[in-house]
Write an enzyme that holds these catalytic residues in place. Structure first.
Site, PDB file in Angstrom:
ATOM      1  N   HIS A 152      11.676   3.688  -2.753  1.00  0.00           N
ATOM      2  CA  HIS A 152      10.201   3.413  -2.842  1.00  0.00           C
ATOM      3  C   HIS A 152       9.521   4.039  -1.963  1.00  0.00           C
ATOM      4  CE1 HIS A 152      11.713  -0.385  -3.871  1.00  0.00           C
ATOM      5  NE2 HIS A 152      12.869   0.702  -4.158  1.00  0.00           N
ATOM      6  N   GLU A 245       5.239  -2.816 -14.194  1.00  0.00           N
ATOM      7  CA  GLU A 245       3.883  -3.655 -14.278  1.00  0.00           C
ATOM      8  C   GLU A 245       2.526  -2.236 -14.018  1.00  0.00           C
ATOM      9  OE1 GLU A 245       3.296  -6.800 -11.123  1.00  0.00           O
ATOM     10  OE2 GLU A 245       2.095  -5.072 -10.557  1.00  0.00           O
ATOM     11  N   TYR A 255      -2.036  -6.200  -5.160  1.00  0.00           N
ATOM     12  CA  TYR A 255      -1.647  -6.508  -7.001  1.00  0.00           C
ATOM     13  C   TYR A 255      -0.001  -8.035  -6.951  1.00  0.00           C
ATOM     14  CZ  TYR A 255      -5.395  -3.111  -8.592  1.00  0.00           C
ATOM     15  OH  TYR A 255      -6.068  -2.560  -9.269  1.00  0.00           O
ATOM     16  N   TYR A 266      17.843  -7.834  -6.986  1.00  0.00           N
ATOM     17  CA  TYR A 266      18.679  -6.816  -7.477  1.00  0.00           C
ATOM     18  C   TYR A 266      19.830  -8.154  -6.975  1.00  0.00           C
ATOM     19  CZ  TYR A 266      15.853  -2.839  -7.410  1.00  0.00           C
ATOM     20  OH  TYR A 266      14.588  -1.977  -8.057  1.00  0.00           O
TER      21      TYR A 266
END
Length: 374
Positions: A152, A245, A255, A266
């Site tokens: 990420h 999204e 958000y 997961y």
């Protein structure tokens, strides 16, 4: 627009030189098209940028910046890149040209960087493209604190019409960091081209929030583009298992990740029972199950008038290209394309030649153009 005319002329040679990926005709509800292969043998290509002379820059996640010139991939990579690390999802990520590139030859790169004891992070460097090398390389942004995971990094970038640079930083696989506004992870940062907080950033008067923050609560943004009419920055981000999204990036918005999500962990364990809450911006659109979106562009060309204004999103996990017809910020139609191709779509770009360009995320990655069937 500053370089559009010269770029279209320069790309004409590339268009003539491109070889057909296949004679297969692909069908959309609104158009028929085929693919042309412009380049191949790229190692996990991540981003594409069009140069004024008709050449293109392509980043390879493995740490190389490549040039496609006169319809061919130049063998020798661009030299002079900043120090970076290739680890997990990290490596050389996005490349974007300064709005005044035609006069100043300045570009920006996002990438993963490592310091042995402190871990890895997302960095942005500014450099001048001088032939086949980078000069005057300067790090203008570094997300802190660093993390120990290889996940990420985000790294997508976009310019707004005022020349501000938007930089996405992921939560680094540590979800609670996305709500910690003294931590650069999990948000979008808006910078000047010198790396300073952009004028008008929403949190500059709040000592508890880093001045570069524009939004927070973002998990892992892998696509950013500017709306051709409103000038707003649109993004999409990966959810966990479900909950990918699409959002419009607006000043000061939260958000929600991980306080709200349409996905689950997961492991199969719920992350939260909330999909919305007060103070959180709901997504414009979401996918469940996840498609693993990457790359996005609005179609603004003249080769497919039926697609005018539609949003195109690549998918890694589901190996397809998604077309979204949008009206007044509502998705009116969703169509899956290129499912038979079976390739992970990493980047989607609107080319100055009036067609869409795609990158595929493989060890033998390709650059494709989507052209009319006839």
């Amino acid at each position: 627009m500053r370089t559009g005319t010269r770029l279209i002329l320069g790309l004409s040679f590339v268009m003539l030189s491109a070889t057909a990926a296949s004679e297969q005709i692909f069908s959309s509800d609104k158009a028929e098209f085929r693919l042309e292969t412009v380049a191949q043998n790229l190692e996990h290509p991540w981003s594409l940028a069009f140069l004024p002379d008709g050449s293109m820059l392509v980043t390879e996640r493995e740490g190389r910046l490549r040039i496609i010139r006169d319809g061919s991939l130049v063998d020798e990579p661009v030299s002079g890149l900043p120090e970076l690390v290739v680890s997990g999802q990290g490596g050389l990520l996005d490349v974007i040209l300064d709005p005044d590139f035609e006069t100043n030859q300045i570009l920006f790169l996002s990438y993963a960087h490592k310091v042995s004891r402190e871990g890895m992070t997302t960095r942005v460097a500014r450099a001048k493209l001088d032939g086949n090398r980078l000069a005057d390389v300067e790090v203008i942004f570094e997300a802190l604190p660093r993390g120990t995971t290889g996940r990420h990094f985000a790294g997508r970038m976009e310019f707004d019409r005022d020349g501000n640079l938007y930089v996405a930083v992921g939560d680094r696989g540590e979800m609670n960091r996305a709500q910690a506004t003294d931590d650069d992870a999990g948000g979008v940062h808006r910078l000047t081209t010198d790396g300073e907080p952009a004028p008008g950033n929403p949190f500059t008067d709040d000592p508890t929030v880093n001045d570069t923050f524009f939004t927070y609560g973002n998990r892992n943004i892998q696509g950013m583009t500017i709306h051709p009419e409103t000038g707003e920055i649109w993004s999409h981000e990966h959810g966990p298992r479900g909950g990918d999204e699409i959002n419009i990036i607006r000043a000061g918005n939260n958000y929600g990740w991980p306080d709200v999500t349409y996905g689950i962990d997961y492991s199969g364990v719920p992350i939260t029972d909330k999909t919305t809450m007060e103070g959180v911006t709901d997504p414009l659109h979401y996918w469940d199950p996840s498609i693993a979106p990457s790359g996005m562009a609005f179609y603004t060309g003249d080769q497919f008038p039926e697609w005018q204004g539609d949003l195109f999103v690549g998918a890694l996990k589901m190996r397809k290209l998604v077309r979204l017809s949008i009206e007044n910020e509502d998705v009116k139609e969703e169509e899956d394309l290129l499912e038979d191709l079976g390739e992970r779509i990493r980047d989607v770009r609107m080319g100055p030649d009036g067609v869409l360009w795609l990158l595929t995320d493989h060890s033998d990655g390709k650059v494709y153009r989507i052209v009319p069937a006839e």
